[in-house]
Design a protein around this motif. Structure first.
Motif, short mmCIF file in Angstrom:
data_model
loop_
_atom_site.label_atom_id
_atom_site.label_comp_id
_atom_site.label_asym_id
_atom_site.label_seq_id
_atom_site.Cartn_x
_atom_site.Cartn_y
_atom_site.Cartn_z
N VAL A 43 1.26 -2.82 -3.66
CA VAL A 43 2.18 -1.86 -4.25
C VAL A 43 2.75 -2.54 -5.50
O VAL A 43 3.53 -3.48 -5.40
CB VAL A 43 3.30 -1.44 -3.27
N ILE A 44 2.33 -2.08 -6.65
CA ILE A 44 2.68 -2.76 -7.91
C ILE A 44 3.26 -1.80 -8.94
O ILE A 44 3.49 -2.17 -10.08
CB ILE A 44 1.44 -3.48 -8.49
N VAL A 45 3.51 -0.54 -8.49
CA VAL A 45 4.05 0.48 -9.39
C VAL A 45 5.40 0.94 -8.83
O VAL A 45 5.55 1.13 -7.62
CB VAL A 45 3.09 1.68 -9.51
N ASN A 46 6.36 1.15 -9.72
CA ASN A 46 7.69 1.58 -9.29
C ASN A 46 7.70 3.07 -8.99
O ASN A 46 6.95 3.84 -9.60
CB ASN A 46 8.72 1.30 -10.39
N PRO A 47 8.55 3.51 -8.05
CA PRO A 47 8.74 4.95 -7.86
C PRO A 47 9.16 5.58 -9.20
O PRO A 47 9.86 4.94 -10.00
CB PRO A 47 9.88 5.03 -6.84
N ALA A 67 11.79 0.22 -3.11
CA ALA A 67 10.49 0.82 -2.84
C ALA A 67 9.46 0.46 -3.91
O ALA A 67 9.81 0.10 -5.05
CB ALA A 67 10.62 2.35 -2.77
N LYS A 68 8.20 0.58 -3.52
CA LYS A 68 7.06 0.45 -4.43
C LYS A 68 6.00 1.46 -4.02
O LYS A 68 5.94 1.92 -2.88
CB LYS A 68 6.48 -0.97 -4.37
N MET A 69 5.14 1.81 -4.98
CA MET A 69 4.02 2.72 -4.76
C MET A 69 2.72 1.95 -5.06
O MET A 69 2.77 0.91 -5.70
CB MET A 69 4.11 3.92 -5.70
N LEU A 70 1.53 2.47 -4.72
CA LEU A 70 1.26 3.68 -4.01
C LEU A 70 0.88 3.40 -2.57
O LEU A 70 0.64 4.31 -1.79
CB LEU A 70 0.14 4.48 -4.68
N GLY A 71 0.73 2.16 -2.24
CA GLY A 71 0.42 1.79 -0.86
C GLY A 71 -0.87 2.38 -0.33
O GLY A 71 -0.99 2.65 0.86
N THR A 72 -1.86 2.57 -1.22
CA THR A 72 -3.13 3.14 -0.79
C THR A 72 -3.80 2.26 0.26
O THR A 72 -3.87 1.05 0.10
CB THR A 72 -4.07 3.31 -2.00
N ALA A 73 -4.26 2.87 1.34
CA ALA A 73 -4.96 2.20 2.44
C ALA A 73 -4.04 1.28 3.25
O ALA A 73 -4.54 0.49 4.05
CB ALA A 73 -6.16 1.41 1.93
N SER A 74 -2.73 1.41 3.10
CA SER A 74 -1.84 0.52 3.86
C SER A 74 -1.96 0.68 5.37
O SER A 74 -1.76 -0.31 6.08
CB SER A 74 -0.38 0.70 3.40
N PRO A 75 -2.30 1.87 5.91
CA PRO A 75 -2.47 1.93 7.37
C PRO A 75 -3.62 1.08 7.89
O PRO A 75 -3.65 0.73 9.06
CB PRO A 75 -2.72 3.43 7.63
N MET A 76 -4.59 0.77 7.02
CA MET A 76 -5.77 0.04 7.49
C MET A 76 -5.80 -1.40 6.99
O MET A 76 -6.77 -2.12 7.23
CB MET A 76 -7.04 0.78 7.06
#
Length: 494
Positions: free
Chosen positions: A148-152, A184-193
């Motif tokens: 997660v490297i992008v700000n909300p 917080a940070k975004m986008l957390g893609t694939a964080s469940p896995m």
């Protein structure tokens, strides 16, 4: 022992805080919003563990002496770079390129930072040591990292440091043990896995925003880490037959909130330094390596879409039409261009210290081109498929109704396959280009590397303008007003 799918699944059952549809999930590996996608990710590790794939997919860790995925390999030559790419390419082919944040993405980013360890050492020897030690830790466990490297977005008219308190992840305390972050940070893609999350700031920071200039890696089950998932397309998928992509490859994006999360110093790589927060991406090979992985995946994905386009025209019986062949030829040329840029950035690579790095100029050219190409590819597929993408049976259940099944057979006909094969192909095409899942991928491919302004800026800054402008200057220097009417022979400039 090579990491396999079961080991990865077991590692995810760690009690992390995952929220979706108004509730906290228990075992998220069994939840219908995440279950199949997590198993698709685990399948990547099963693929690398197959005896016939071990040599292609793994290399011997210099630390543990055990085989680990080549995503951790630090190439020192062109040959090693290609060897590594072939492994990443094989992984991407398992999902048709639709797993955008597969394990090799953030591993490539971290590996690029390690290749530029000297840059970290110039700023802070302790943080450099922490980075190297963590890289070895992640490599030898074959960890799946996300970031997660992008700000909300918040109020985009304000700088990150001007946002409301608690919105943007920042350091709120530090002591002898480490730092405490909140926000917080975004986008957390694939964080469940994934196993752990890399947290940092890729957007430029300025003086006064030092509290935002940290980089760290945190286990996703750490106390205070909260994962808020977007809508699950997997949970909404009717079946694998009706949604072959969404049902198995939805790598749920998520906002990750760090609610006063304590991070020990041995997991902190940048701290309190806005210059280093920027240099970690662009002075080291990190930004090049992470986006090089993206171009490998995109080449696989665009080739998949090209094959899909061709099969649609065959099933519709229009493959021999000259205008259809012309359209397919255009797509084929564009896909081949992406592959050419990929191979070009490898051949034209250079050394950063002892490590071999893809050519930055060609990489950023590819990022600009592919960002524009993806929406064009989807439009071309829509045009070739026509109304067939819409007029499909409502679900697989229609085939089980004896009253309507004969009508499906009659109306879903094709010169090259039976009615089941036609529906199956068009369901796949719609999932790729028109479903919610497909629309998310359109948005992802258009913006994962930044807006057009950002990627074009990278291309502008990395291009060899001296050479281009020098050619013009040399040409202009070859004639003057004094010889305006006299023929002047052209001479090759050395």
């Amino acid at each position: 022992m090579i990491k396999n799918g079961k080991q990865h699944l077991d590692s995810l059952r760690d009690g992390r805080e995952v929220y979706i549809d108004g509730e906290r999930v228990g075992d998220h590996t069994e939840h219908p919003a995440f279950r199949q996608a997590i198993r698709s990710a685990a399948g990547l590790y099963d693929y690398q563990a197959r005896p016939e794939n071990i040599e292609k997919m793994t290399y011997t860790s210099p630390g543990s002496g055990a085989p680990v995925n080549r995503m951790w390999q630090l190439p020192t030559s062109y040959a090693e770079l290609v060897e590594r790419r072939k492994a990443l390419e094989a992984w991407a082919e398992q999902s048709g390129g639709f797993l955008g944040r597969s394990p090799d993405h953030v591993a490539s980013c971290l590996s690029g930072m390690v290749m530029g360890l000297d840059v970290f050492e110039r700023y802070d020897a302790q943080r450099a040591k922490a980075l190297w030690n963590y890289y070895e830790y992640a490599r030898d466990r074959d960890l799946y990292l996300t970031y997660v490297i992008v700000n909300p977005q918040g109020d985009r008219g304000k700088d990150p440091g001007q946002q409301s308190e608690g919105l943007v992840a920042s350091v709120v305390d530090e002591d002898a043990e480490g730092i405490t972050i909140k926000g917080a940070k975004m986008l957390g893609t694939a964080s469940p896995m994934a196993n752990e999350v890399f947290v940092g700031a890729i957007q430029p920071l300025k003086a006064g925003e030092e509290h935002l200039s940290f980089t760290a890696c945190i286990p996703l089950n750490a106390k205070g880490v909260k994962m808020f998932s977007r809508k699950s397309y997997e949970a909404s998928a009717v079946s694998t037959f009706d949604n072959p992509l969404a049902s198995r490859l939805d790598e749920n994006d998520a906002v990750i909130y760090f609610d006063e999360v304590k991070v020990p110093w041995d997991r902190v790589f940048v701290h309190n330094n806005v210059q280093m927060a920027h240099a970690q991406w662009h002075v080291t090979p990190a930004h090049v390596y992470q986006n090089y992985q993206c171009q490998i995946r995109f080449a696989v994905k665009s080739r998949f879409l090209l094959g899909l386009a061709r099969k649609l025209t065959e099933v519709n019986g229009v493959i021999k039409f000259p205008q259809v062949q012309e359209a397919l030829g255009q797509i084929a040329a564009e896909v081949a261009m992406v592959e050419g840029l990929l191979h070009g950035m490898e051949v034209a690579g250079t050394h950063h210290g002892k490590y071999f790095v893809p050519n930055r100029k060609m990489l950023y050219s590819a990022m600009v081109v592919t960002q524009q190409l993806y929406p064009k590819l989807l439009t071309q597929i829509r045009e070739l498929a026509g109304g067939g993408l819409i007029m499909l049976p409502s679900s697989y259940k229609d085939f089980g109704n004896d009253a309507i099944a004969p009508y499906i057979a009659k109306t879903q006909c094709s010169p090259t396959t039976d009615h089941m094969g036609r529906v199956k192909l068009f369901k796949l095409a719609w999932d790729a280009v028109g479903s919610e899942f497909g629309s998310r991928h359109l948005q992802y491919e258009m913006f994962y590397g930044g807006t057009n302004m950002v990627t074009r800026g990278h291309a502008f800054r990395s291009y060899d303008w001296d050479r281009a402008v020098g050619q013009v200057d040399d040409f202009l220097g070859g004639y003057t007003l004094d010889v305006a009417t006299a023929p002047v022979p052209l001479q090759r400039v050395a």
